[in-house]
Design an enzyme around this catalytic site. Structure first.
Site, PDB file in Angstrom:
ATOM      1  CB  ALA A 108     -13.680   6.061 -18.271  1.00 18.66           C
TER       2      ALA A 108
ATOM      3  CE1 TYR B 257      -2.984  -3.301   1.234  1.00 22.75           C
ATOM      4  CE2 TYR B 257      -4.097  -1.752  -0.231  1.00 22.75           C
ATOM      5  CZ  TYR B 257      -4.021  -3.003   0.361  1.00 22.75           C
ATOM      6  OH  TYR B 257      -4.964  -3.950   0.063  1.00 22.75           O
TER       7      TYR B 257
ATOM      8  CG  HIS C 163     -13.774  -2.159  -2.200  1.00 28.47           C
ATOM      9  ND1 HIS C 163     -13.575  -2.563  -3.482  1.00 28.47           N
ATOM     10  CD2 HIS C 163     -14.839  -2.878  -1.756  1.00 28.47           C
ATOM     11  CE1 HIS C 163     -14.467  -3.488  -3.806  1.00 28.47           C
ATOM     12  NE2 HIS C 163     -15.252  -3.682  -2.783  1.00 28.47           N
TER      13      HIS C 163
ATOM     14  CG  ASN D  85     -15.930  -1.746 -18.336  1.00 31.75           C
ATOM     15  OD1 ASN D  85     -15.501  -1.086 -17.400  1.00 31.75           O
ATOM     16  ND2 ASN D  85     -15.468  -2.958 -18.630  1.00 31.75           N
TER      17      ASN D  85
ATOM     18  CB  CYS E 174      -2.716   5.448  16.580  1.00 33.75           C
ATOM     19  SG  CYS E 174      -4.370   6.170  16.501  1.00 33.75           S
TER      20      CYS E 174
ATOM     21  CD  GLN F 144     -16.202  -2.289  -7.554  1.00 36.01           C
ATOM     22  OE1 GLN F 144     -16.078  -3.490  -7.290  1.00 36.01           O
ATOM     23  NE2 GLN F 144     -16.322  -1.858  -8.792  1.00 36.01           N
TER      24      GLN F 144
HETATM   25  N1  APR Z   1     -11.998   3.193 -19.489  1.00 32.49           N
HETATM   26  C1  APR Z   1     -13.037   2.418 -19.057  1.00 32.49           C
HETATM   27  N2  APR Z   1     -12.885   1.171 -18.562  1.00 32.49           N
HETATM   28  C2  APR Z   1     -11.621   0.702 -18.487  1.00 32.49           C
HETATM   29  C3  APR Z   1     -10.496   1.443 -18.905  1.00 32.49           C
HETATM   30  C4  APR Z   1     -10.727   2.741 -19.431  1.00 32.49           C
HETATM   31  N3  APR Z   1      -9.714   3.513 -19.861  1.00 32.49           N
HETATM   32  N4  APR Z   1      -9.387   0.676 -18.722  1.00 32.49           N
HETATM   33  C5  APR Z   1      -9.811  -0.486 -18.189  1.00 32.49           C
HETATM   34  N5  APR Z   1     -11.147  -0.485 -18.055  1.00 32.49           N
HETATM   35  C6  APR Z   1     -12.021  -1.534 -17.539  1.00 32.49           C
HETATM   36  C7  APR Z   1     -11.526  -2.938 -17.821  1.00 32.49           C
HETATM   37  O1  APR Z   1     -12.015  -3.378 -19.079  1.00 32.49           O
HETATM   38  C8  APR Z   1     -12.146  -3.730 -16.657  1.00 32.49           C
HETATM   39  O2  APR Z   1     -13.428  -4.221 -17.013  1.00 32.49           O
HETATM   40  O3  APR Z   1     -12.039  -1.412 -16.135  1.00 32.49           O
HETATM   41  C9  APR Z   1     -12.294  -2.691 -15.554  1.00 32.49           C
HETATM   42  C10 APR Z   1     -11.305  -2.885 -14.417  1.00 32.49           C
HETATM   43  O4  APR Z   1     -11.606  -4.123 -13.805  1.00 32.49           O
HETATM   44  P1  APR Z   1     -10.732  -4.595 -12.542  1.00 32.49           P
HETATM   45  O5  APR Z   1      -9.297  -4.429 -12.854  1.00 32.49           O
HETATM   46  O6  APR Z   1     -11.257  -5.943 -12.137  1.00 32.49           O
HETATM   47  O7  APR Z   1     -11.075  -3.517 -11.411  1.00 32.49           O
HETATM   48  P2  APR Z   1     -12.394  -3.438 -10.538  1.00 32.49           P
HETATM   49  O8  APR Z   1     -13.579  -3.971 -11.292  1.00 32.49           O
HETATM   50  O9  APR Z   1     -12.474  -2.060 -10.005  1.00 32.49           O
HETATM   51  O10 APR Z   1     -12.063  -4.448  -9.323  1.00 32.49           O
HETATM   52  C11 APR Z   1     -13.000  -4.534  -8.282  1.00 32.49           C
HETATM   53  O11 APR Z   1     -11.469  -5.948  -7.071  1.00 32.49           O
HETATM   54  O12 APR Z   1      -9.286  -6.330  -6.499  1.00 32.49           O
HETATM   55  C12 APR Z   1     -10.478  -5.857  -6.032  1.00 32.49           C
HETATM   56  O13 APR Z   1     -10.793  -4.298  -4.320  1.00 32.49           O
HETATM   57  C13 APR Z   1     -10.363  -4.421  -5.643  1.00 32.49           C
HETATM   58  O14 APR Z   1     -11.970  -2.646  -5.922  1.00 32.49           O
HETATM   59  C14 APR Z   1     -11.306  -3.701  -6.579  1.00 32.49           C
HETATM   60  C15 APR Z   1     -12.279  -4.793  -6.996  1.00 32.49           C
END
Ligand code: APR
Length: 238
Positions: free
Chosen positions: A222, A55, A110, A204, A137, A92
């Site tokens: 996005a 982190y 999260h 997405n 802390c 998230q």
């Molecule tokens: N614009 C829009 N979407 C995008 C872009 C972009 N430029 N780049 C990537 N993506 C999309 C990908 O296609 C994918 O579907 O964003 C999504 C990211 O998915 P993940 O990497 O799985 O992230 P997320 O869905 O936020 O994960 C959820 O999983 O690991 C845990 O706690 C963590 O909050 C996180 C949760």
């Protein structure tokens, strides 16, 4: 109808064009590290220093001056400010890009990378420097009781009751930049559909795991999709 109640869910994809890694893309965080090594309570109990390092690395990346809110974050802040009905933004993401874009309120289900939680007194404090097993802390001064204020796998996400209440009442649910892999967030579209009137939209880069549950899907970066969608909402009263 400009009085519609809106729930928006964002995931790592909305911050990708700001320079922050996603998780499950080919270049994502889980392509390089294992969840069970850095993002579970068991990992923290077993090797707290390694979890702190993970982190600390992500916190220093977020605090890089080159990392800033992008057009998608800014468009959502504008929607929250200009839409006459209720807008609940749920992310998230543990970054602060929605806040820095001007979003007046949001739920970090999260948790937040720039906050520390004390296992001794339970306080949550702003935290921007590296955290170690010896960090004190800020609230109670205890030594070695801090963890990052992030929800790990196997832990309960935050403010779920408030989120489910909003999904039960919403007229529009928009999911942005999430792969639909992780529950409970991946189940929000079904919750919204279950209220019998919500229109559901997925914005997405590519179809998510739950794309077939959405009434409307638009694919592309996005920074293009979100501003265009917000423009339609505010000017065409979708
Ligand atoms: N614009 C829009 N979407 C995008 C872009 C972009 N430029 N780049 C990537 N993506 C999309 C990908 O296609 C994918 O579907 O964003 C999504 C990211 O998915 P993940 O990497 O799985 O992230 P997320 O869905 O936020 O994960 C959820 O999983 O690991 C845990 O706690 C963590 O909050 C996180 C949760």
């Amino acid at each position: 109808m400009k009085d519609r109640r809106i729930v928006i869910l964002t995931g790592a994809g909305i911050s990708k064009e700001s320079g922050l890694d996603t998780f499950r893309d080919p270049d994502g965080i889980w392509a390089r590290l294992r969840i069970e090594d850095v993002a579970t309570p068991e990992a923290f109990a077993r090797a707290p220093g390694r979890v702190h390092d993970f982190y600390n690395y992500r916190r220093s990346g977020l605090l890089d001056p080159a990392v800033a809110p992008n057009a998608a974050h800014l468009a959502l802040a504008r929607l929250q400010q200009d839409w006459p009905g209720e807008v609940l933004l749920v992310t998230q993401n543990i970054d602060d890009l929605h806040e820095r874009a001007g979003s007046p309120a949001l739920i970090h289900m999260h948790g937040e990378l720039l906050k520390a939680r004390c296992l001794a007194c339970g306080s949550v404090s702003p935290w921007r420097e590296a955290m170690t097993v010896d960090s004190l802390c800020p609230a109670c001064g205890a030594d070695g009781t801090l963890r990052v204020h992030v929800v790990w796998f196997g832990e309960m996400p935050l403010e779920m009751e408030r989120i489910y209440d909003a999904l039960a009442a919403c007229d529009l649910f928009v999911s942005i930049g999430t792969s639909g892999n992780v529950y409970p967030a991946a189940g929000f579209v079904a919750e919204a559909r279950g209220n019998g009137r919500a229109h559901t939209v997925e914005l997405n880069l590519e179809p998510s795991e739950s794309h077939s549950l959405f009434a409307e899907c638009r694919y592309g970066p996005a920074t293009q999709q979100v501003p265009a969608f917000v423009e339609e909402m505010l000017h065409d009263g979708r």
